[in-house]
Design a protein around this motif. Structure first.
Motif, PDB file in Angstrom:
ATOM      1  N   THR A  60      43.896  43.657  35.277  1.00 54.44           N
ATOM      2  CA  THR A  60      43.913  45.066  34.839  1.00 54.44           C
ATOM      3  C   THR A  60      44.288  45.193  33.369  1.00 54.44           C
ATOM      4  N   THR A  61      45.069  44.248  32.853  1.00 56.49           N
ATOM      5  CA  THR A  61      45.438  44.305  31.439  1.00 56.49           C
ATOM      6  C   THR A  61      44.387  43.649  30.559  1.00 56.49           C
ATOM      7  N   PRO A  65      39.064  49.752  31.258  1.00 55.34           N
ATOM      8  CA  PRO A  65      38.886  50.501  32.507  1.00 55.34           C
ATOM      9  C   PRO A  65      37.436  50.560  32.984  1.00 55.34           C
ATOM     10  N   LEU A  68      36.549  47.043  34.293  1.00 56.66           N
ATOM     11  CA  LEU A  68      37.318  46.831  35.513  1.00 56.66           C
ATOM     12  C   LEU A  68      36.708  47.591  36.684  1.00 56.66           C
ATOM     13  N   ARG A  69      36.283  48.819  36.445  1.00 55.72           N
ATOM     14  CA  ARG A  69      35.664  49.630  37.502  1.00 55.72           C
ATOM     15  C   ARG A  69      34.427  48.922  38.063  1.00 55.72           C
ATOM     16  N   LEU A  72      35.498  45.621  39.932  1.00 60.89           N
ATOM     17  CA  LEU A  72      36.093  45.931  41.226  1.00 60.89           C
ATOM     18  C   LEU A  72      35.063  46.473  42.209  1.00 60.89           C
ATOM     19  N   ALA A 128      44.406  44.493  41.476  1.00 58.05           N
ATOM     20  CA  ALA A 128      43.729  45.055  40.302  1.00 58.05           C
ATOM     21  C   ALA A 128      43.390  46.529  40.536  1.00 58.05           C
ATOM     22  N   ARG A 129      42.932  46.849  41.726  1.00 58.24           N
ATOM     23  CA  ARG A 129      42.524  48.223  42.039  1.00 58.24           C
ATOM     24  C   ARG A 129      43.704  49.194  41.966  1.00 58.24           C
ATOM     25  N   ASP A 131      46.690  48.440  40.669  1.00 61.27           N
ATOM     26  CA  ASP A 131      47.577  48.114  39.546  1.00 61.27           C
ATOM     27  C   ASP A 131      49.033  48.170  40.005  1.00 61.27           C
TER      28      ASP A 131
END
Length: 191
Positions: A60-61, A65, A68-69, A72, A128-129, A131
């Motif tokens: 996540t870092t 975003p 990541l979306r 995921l 990750a989802r 966080d």
């Protein structure tokens, strides 16, 4: 609380019929000592899922975003498909050396069998989802224990009565919904 509950439910479903659940059955039949086996499963799961959760938190870092979306969403959809593939116990998964005792043999065999397994990958994705490392690891560990501890005590009486295909289909549907929900904002926003 949502991260904990979702993680518990998803992993409990994903674990049904999984090779680590089969390993639990094999260990119970081989050693016939449920308490050290369950304790070994717990320790191996905590360590394995703590590492997986840390990886998920790091992801996540490391990713923005939007990336990541997509990662995921597509990962959850891939996991839905993977849920439909039945697991088999790999040769040697239950062959940990008895010189470590029942507890040690269980920790080693279970930790190794869980590496790269569906539930470990799910833990990375869930961390990750959401966080949220600790609730996810606690939830995935509880899910593993809910699926595996009864197998150690009640063996194949449970495995024969649980419709594994239905459980896998439900798990696949949950992962598919999570994947679609993760991708919806990206798909609905104009580029």
């Amino acid at each position: 609380m949502q991260a904990f509950l979702v993680s518990t439910g998803i992993v409990a479903l994903a674990e049904m019929g999984d090779k680590t659940q089969l390993l639990s059955l094999v260990l119970a039949a081989r050693f016939r000592r449920p308490w050290p086996i369950v304790a070994g499963i717990f320790v191996a799961t905590i360590v394995n899922h703590a590492l997986a959760g840390a990886l998920g938190a790091w992801v996540t870092t490391a990713l923005g975003p939007d990336v990541l979306r997509w990662v995921l969403g597509l990962s959850f959809i891939a996991m839905a498909l993977w849920m439909l593939v039945p697991d088999k116990l790999d040769e040697g998964d239950a062959d940990a050396k008895p010189r470590f005792g029942v507890f040690g043999a269980t920790v080693i065999a279970f930790f190794l069998a869980e590496m790269g397994d569906k539930t470990q990958v799910a833990t990375v994705m869930l961390a990750a989802r959401f966080d949220s490392w600790a609730p996810v690891v606690m939830g995935t560990t509880l899910g593993m224990m809910l699926a595996n501890a009864p197998v150690v005590w009640f063996g194949d009486r449970i495995v024969r009565k649980v419709p594994i295909r239905v459980v896998h289909a439900i798990g696949a549907a949950v992962f598919l919904v999570l994947g679609v929900l993760a991708l919806l904002p990206a798909l609905s926003s104009p580029q």
